[in-house]
Motif scaffolding. Structure first.
Motif, PDB file in Angstrom:
ATOM      1  N   ASP A 156       4.247   3.862 -14.840  1.00  0.00           N
ATOM      2  CA  ASP A 156       4.450   3.346 -13.483  1.00  0.00           C
ATOM      3  C   ASP A 156       5.445   2.198 -13.476  1.00  0.00           C
ATOM      4  OD1 ASP A 156       2.798   5.108 -12.200  1.00  0.00           O
ATOM      5  OD2 ASP A 156       1.035   3.806 -12.254  1.00  0.00           O
ATOM      6  N   TYR A 157       5.424   1.388 -14.544  1.00  0.00           N
ATOM      7  CA  TYR A 157       6.362   0.271 -14.628  1.00  0.00           C
ATOM      8  C   TYR A 157       7.805   0.774 -14.637  1.00  0.00           C
ATOM      9  CZ  TYR A 157       9.020  -3.618 -16.503  1.00  0.00           C
ATOM     10  OH  TYR A 157       9.967  -4.588 -16.679  1.00  0.00           O
ATOM     11  N   VAL A 206       8.928   3.587 -13.353  1.00  0.00           N
ATOM     12  CA  VAL A 206       9.239   4.098 -12.011  1.00  0.00           C
ATOM     13  C   VAL A 206       9.524   2.927 -11.077  1.00  0.00           C
ATOM     14  CG1 VAL A 206       8.345   5.406 -10.049  1.00  0.00           C
ATOM     15  CG2 VAL A 206       7.866   6.182 -12.361  1.00  0.00           C
ATOM     16  N   ALA A 207       8.693   1.873 -11.171  1.00  0.00           N
ATOM     17  CA  ALA A 207       8.900   0.689 -10.329  1.00  0.00           C
ATOM     18  C   ALA A 207      10.242   0.032 -10.635  1.00  0.00           C
ATOM     19  CB  ALA A 207       7.762  -0.309 -10.535  1.00  0.00           C
ATOM     20  N   GLU A 267       7.918   0.584  -2.245  1.00  0.00           N
ATOM     21  CA  GLU A 267       7.398   1.533  -3.232  1.00  0.00           C
ATOM     22  C   GLU A 267       7.291   0.871  -4.605  1.00  0.00           C
ATOM     23  OE1 GLU A 267       9.763   5.084  -3.220  1.00  0.00           O
ATOM     24  OE2 GLU A 267       9.406   5.436  -1.088  1.00  0.00           O
ATOM     25  N   LYS A 313       4.233  -1.355  -4.734  1.00  0.00           N
ATOM     26  CA  LYS A 313       2.988  -0.605  -4.893  1.00  0.00           C
ATOM     27  C   LYS A 313       2.791  -0.147  -6.343  1.00  0.00           C
ATOM     28  CE  LYS A 313       2.968   1.253  -0.223  1.00  0.00           C
ATOM     29  NZ  LYS A 313       3.254   2.439   0.585  1.00  0.00           N
ATOM     30  N   LEU A 314       3.887   0.204  -7.006  1.00  0.00           N
ATOM     31  CA  LEU A 314       3.786   0.706  -8.381  1.00  0.00           C
ATOM     32  C   LEU A 314       3.613  -0.405  -9.411  1.00  0.00           C
ATOM     33  CD1 LEU A 314       6.522   3.458  -8.193  1.00  0.00           C
ATOM     34  CD2 LEU A 314       4.080   3.824  -8.553  1.00  0.00           C
ATOM     35  N   ASP A 315       3.975  -1.627  -9.056  1.00  0.00           N
ATOM     36  CA  ASP A 315       3.899  -2.751  -9.990  1.00  0.00           C
ATOM     37  C   ASP A 315       2.475  -3.290 -10.028  1.00  0.00           C
ATOM     38  OD1 ASP A 315       4.716  -4.715 -11.774  1.00  0.00           O
ATOM     39  OD2 ASP A 315       5.299  -6.101 -10.179  1.00  0.00           O
ATOM     40  N   LYS A 316       1.604  -2.628 -10.764  1.00  0.00           N
ATOM     41  CA  LYS A 316       0.192  -2.990 -10.814  1.00  0.00           C
ATOM     42  C   LYS A 316      -0.076  -4.228 -11.670  1.00  0.00           C
ATOM     43  CE  LYS A 316      -1.481   1.669  -9.941  1.00  0.00           C
ATOM     44  NZ  LYS A 316      -0.272   2.458  -9.845  1.00  0.00           N
TER      45      LYS A 316
END
Length: 171
Positions: A118-119, A121-122, A147, A150-153
């Motif tokens: 996810d990182y 993609v972010a 977006e 949201k992906l940067d958890k």
């Protein structure tokens, strides 16, 4: 560098010979061959050139990263789909320093092919948002920033996102 399918064939042949060694009561040889075949199976899922490119990228050596990536002549034949995504992702990072249009093309292709983390993609979406901002496409940049947020958890990109939102207010 071997073709992705050749790696599986080599692993299969090694496993077949390992089974033969087990049948001949050479258990140690069989175990060693099974362990050897796992290297080829691992390299099928994680391409060695991509791994070496990431090592160069960690050292901030963009020229070295480009040199390693140039060793992959035909990415479609040599890499799985996810590896092609990372191949394009690394090219996007390299070209984001010099040619924004080409970097945008590579980032979009990387997102289309898919990235596992996810990182990543972010980061790709954040980079695309920056490129969109440079090209005065505010709506697209805002959408990509949201977006990426949201992906940067793990909140690793929070500072960059806030900085980009501040710059967006000036446009």
């Amino acid at each position: 560098m071997f073709n992705k399918n050749l790696k599986l064939v080599i692993a299969g042949l090694i496993i077949a010979y390992a089974i033969y060694q087990f049948i001949e009561d050479n258990i140690g040889n069989g175990i060693s061959l099974i362990l050897l075949s796992t290297i080829f199976i691992f390299l099928y899922f994680r391409n060695e050139i991509i791994l070496l490119s990431f090592l160069r990228m960690r050292k901030q050596d963009l020229a070295g990263t480009k040199k390693w990536l140039d060793k992959i002549k035909n990415p479609e034949a040599a890499l799985t789909v996810k590896q092609q995504g990372y191949y394009n992702y690394l090219h996007g990072i390299i070209f984001s320093q010099t040619n924004l249009t080409q970097a945008e093309k590579y980032f979009k292709k990387a997102l289309k092919l898919g990235l596992t983390m996810d990182y990543d993609v972010a980061m790709a979406k954040l980079s695309l948002a920056g490129i969109s901002m440079q090209k005065r496409r505010k709506r697209e940049a805002t959408m990509l920033l949201n977006e990426a947020k949201k992906l940067d958890k793990n909140n690793m990109l929070t500072d960059q996102i806030k900085m980009m939102q501040q710059q967006m207010k000036k446009i």
